[in-house]
Design a protein around this motif. Structure first.
Motif, PDB file in Angstrom:
ATOM      1  N   THR A 247       0.835  -1.787   0.553  1.00 41.22           N
ATOM      2  CA  THR A 247       0.011  -0.132   0.026  1.00 41.22           C
ATOM      3  C   THR A 247       0.817   1.430   0.057  1.00 41.22           C
ATOM      4  O   THR A 247       1.140   2.245  -0.691  1.00 41.22           O
TER       5      THR A 247
ATOM      6  N   THR B 169       2.082   1.743  -3.862  1.00 36.07           N
ATOM      7  CA  THR B 169       1.237   1.955  -4.029  1.00 36.07           C
ATOM      8  C   THR B 169       1.472   3.524  -4.162  1.00 36.07           C
ATOM      9  O   THR B 169       1.397   4.609  -5.042  1.00 36.07           O
ATOM     10  N   ARG B 170       1.466   3.944  -2.888  1.00 41.78           N
ATOM     11  CA  ARG B 170       0.558   5.252  -2.780  1.00 41.78           C
ATOM     12  C   ARG B 170       2.209   6.600  -2.895  1.00 41.78           C
ATOM     13  O   ARG B 170       2.041   7.094  -3.564  1.00 41.78           O
TER      14      ARG B 170
ATOM     15  N   GLY C 159       0.326   8.001  -6.029  1.00 48.63           N
ATOM     16  CA  GLY C 159      -0.331   9.560  -5.481  1.00 48.63           C
ATOM     17  C   GLY C 159       0.233  10.655  -5.524  1.00 48.63           C
ATOM     18  O   GLY C 159       1.425  10.901  -5.890  1.00 48.63           O
TER      19      GLY C 159
ATOM     20  N   TYR D  91       2.640  12.590  -0.740  1.00 54.24           N
ATOM     21  CA  TYR D  91       4.292  12.101  -0.157  1.00 54.24           C
ATOM     22  C   TYR D  91       4.916  12.669  -0.466  1.00 54.24           C
ATOM     23  O   TYR D  91       5.858  12.364  -1.228  1.00 54.24           O
TER      24      TYR D  91
ATOM     25  N   CYS E  98       5.184   8.786   3.936  1.00 54.40           N
ATOM     26  CA  CYS E  98       3.705   8.153   3.581  1.00 54.40           C
ATOM     27  C   CYS E  98       3.044   7.286   4.295  1.00 54.40           C
ATOM     28  O   CYS E  98       1.323   7.454   5.430  1.00 54.40           O
TER      29      CYS E  98
ATOM     30  N   VAL F 195      -0.950   8.331   6.243  1.00 57.65           N
ATOM     31  CA  VAL F 195      -1.871   7.152   6.171  1.00 57.65           C
ATOM     32  C   VAL F 195      -2.231   6.918   7.597  1.00 57.65           C
ATOM     33  O   VAL F 195      -3.247   6.951   7.160  1.00 57.65           O
TER      34      VAL F 195
ATOM     35  N   GLN G 167      -6.785   0.416  -3.257  1.00 64.13           N
ATOM     36  CA  GLN G 167      -6.262   1.248  -2.724  1.00 64.13           C
ATOM     37  C   GLN G 167      -5.527   3.176  -2.751  1.00 64.13           C
ATOM     38  O   GLN G 167      -4.970   3.061  -1.952  1.00 64.13           O
ATOM     39  N   MET G 168      -6.255   2.853  -4.535  1.00 61.62           N
ATOM     40  CA  MET G 168      -5.830   4.536  -4.215  1.00 61.62           C
ATOM     41  C   MET G 168      -7.043   5.496  -3.659  1.00 61.62           C
ATOM     42  O   MET G 168      -7.040   6.605  -4.649  1.00 61.62           O
TER      43      MET G 168
ATOM     44  N   THR H 102      -7.817   6.970  -1.706  1.00 57.40           N
ATOM     45  CA  THR H 102      -8.109   8.743  -1.114  1.00 57.40           C
ATOM     46  C   THR H 102      -6.885   9.096  -2.135  1.00 57.40           C
ATOM     47  O   THR H 102      -6.954  10.567  -2.457  1.00 57.40           O
ATOM     48  N   GLN H 103      -6.576   8.969  -3.789  1.00 63.83           N
ATOM     49  CA  GLN H 103      -6.689   9.999  -4.344  1.00 63.83           C
ATOM     50  C   GLN H 103      -6.493  10.403  -5.801  1.00 63.83           C
ATOM     51  O   GLN H 103      -8.097   9.767  -6.165  1.00 63.83           O
TER      52      GLN H 103
END
Length: 237
Positions: A28, A31-32, A36, A39, A45, A49, A132-133, A135-136
């Motif tokens: 996670t 990926t962010r 994302g 970050y 990051c 999170v 996972q994304m 919040t992006q």
């Protein structure tokens, strides 16, 4: 076929489930950082999170991989082992024997496993990343959705794995589940060759001749070394 063995599928099932539980939080964060915004580095990051989503944010989107990666690893490992065993026995013409492995047998079996991995793992990977994304910012051109950020109190784009699958199929068709499959083939086919071939030879090399098969320690060591040198994440934890 006399060479078919279910134990290879069972081992892959257990390994797949363990890999998701242990590795998903780090995945996670990766990926962010890759896709994302906002970050600065890995530590930043992790802090962001945790502050915004608590510890559960690191496990966002894990339910679908946990339910599917076990099956995925089971099939990939089972396909590789049984394909390699079939090729070796077919070459020697002795179905019940245990002929020595050759590089060509391992190479072909690894390529077959790589192709199967994309067919099964492509949709799993896509859904995992979409969840996972959450919040992006979403790109409307790619997802067919209104560009937005699911902030605190805002409704996320996907309510869960099933809703995510239904949304992708509705907006993009079945082909949408295989977005990026070509790149995955270019990664996974050579990646599995670079994993399985060293794994098999190394596990055999460190196993004494008197032993019928490699010990658990030999399997862990060979899997770790092969996974470290592979261009792909190790399919065996």
């Amino acid at each position: 076929m006399g060479s078919f063995q279910l134990e290879d599928f069972a081992a892959g099932w257990i390994g797949g489930a363990a890999s998701v539980i242990v590795g998903h939080p780090l995945d996670t964060v990766k990926t962010r950082l890759q896709a994302g915004v906002g970050y600065g580095n890995t530590l930043s990051c992790i802090r962001t999170v945790y502050r915004r989503e608590s510890v559960f944010g690191f496990f966002k989107g894990m339910s679908f991989p946990l339910a599917s990666i076990a099956v995925y690893n089971s099939v990939v490992f089972g396909v590789f082992s049984n394909t390699q065993r079939f090729l070796s026995q077919h070459r020697c013409g002795e179905p019940e024997a245990s002929p020595p492995r050759t590089l060509s047998d391992l190479l072909l079996a690894s390529m077959v496993a790589g192709v199967v991995s994309v067919g099964l793992g492509g949709p799993v990977d896509l859904i995992k990343i979409r969840l996972q994304m959450q919040t992006q910012p979403f790109q409307a051109a790619n997802l067919g959705l209104k560009s937005r950020v699911a902030a605190l109190g805002d409704q996320p784009a996907y309510q869960g794995p099933v809703h995510c699958i239904a949304t992708i199929v509705r907006n993009e068709g079945l082909a949408g589940l295989y977005r990026g499959a070509g790149a995955m083939l270019l990664r996974d086919v050579p990646g599995y060759c670079l994993y399985f071939i060293p794994y098999v030879f190394l596990s055999e090399w460190i196993t004494p001749e008197a032993c019928a098969g490699p010990s658990p320690c030999a399997v862990w060591l060979a899997g770790g070394v092969a996974g470290k040198g592979s261009s792909r994440w190790s399919p065996v934890p």
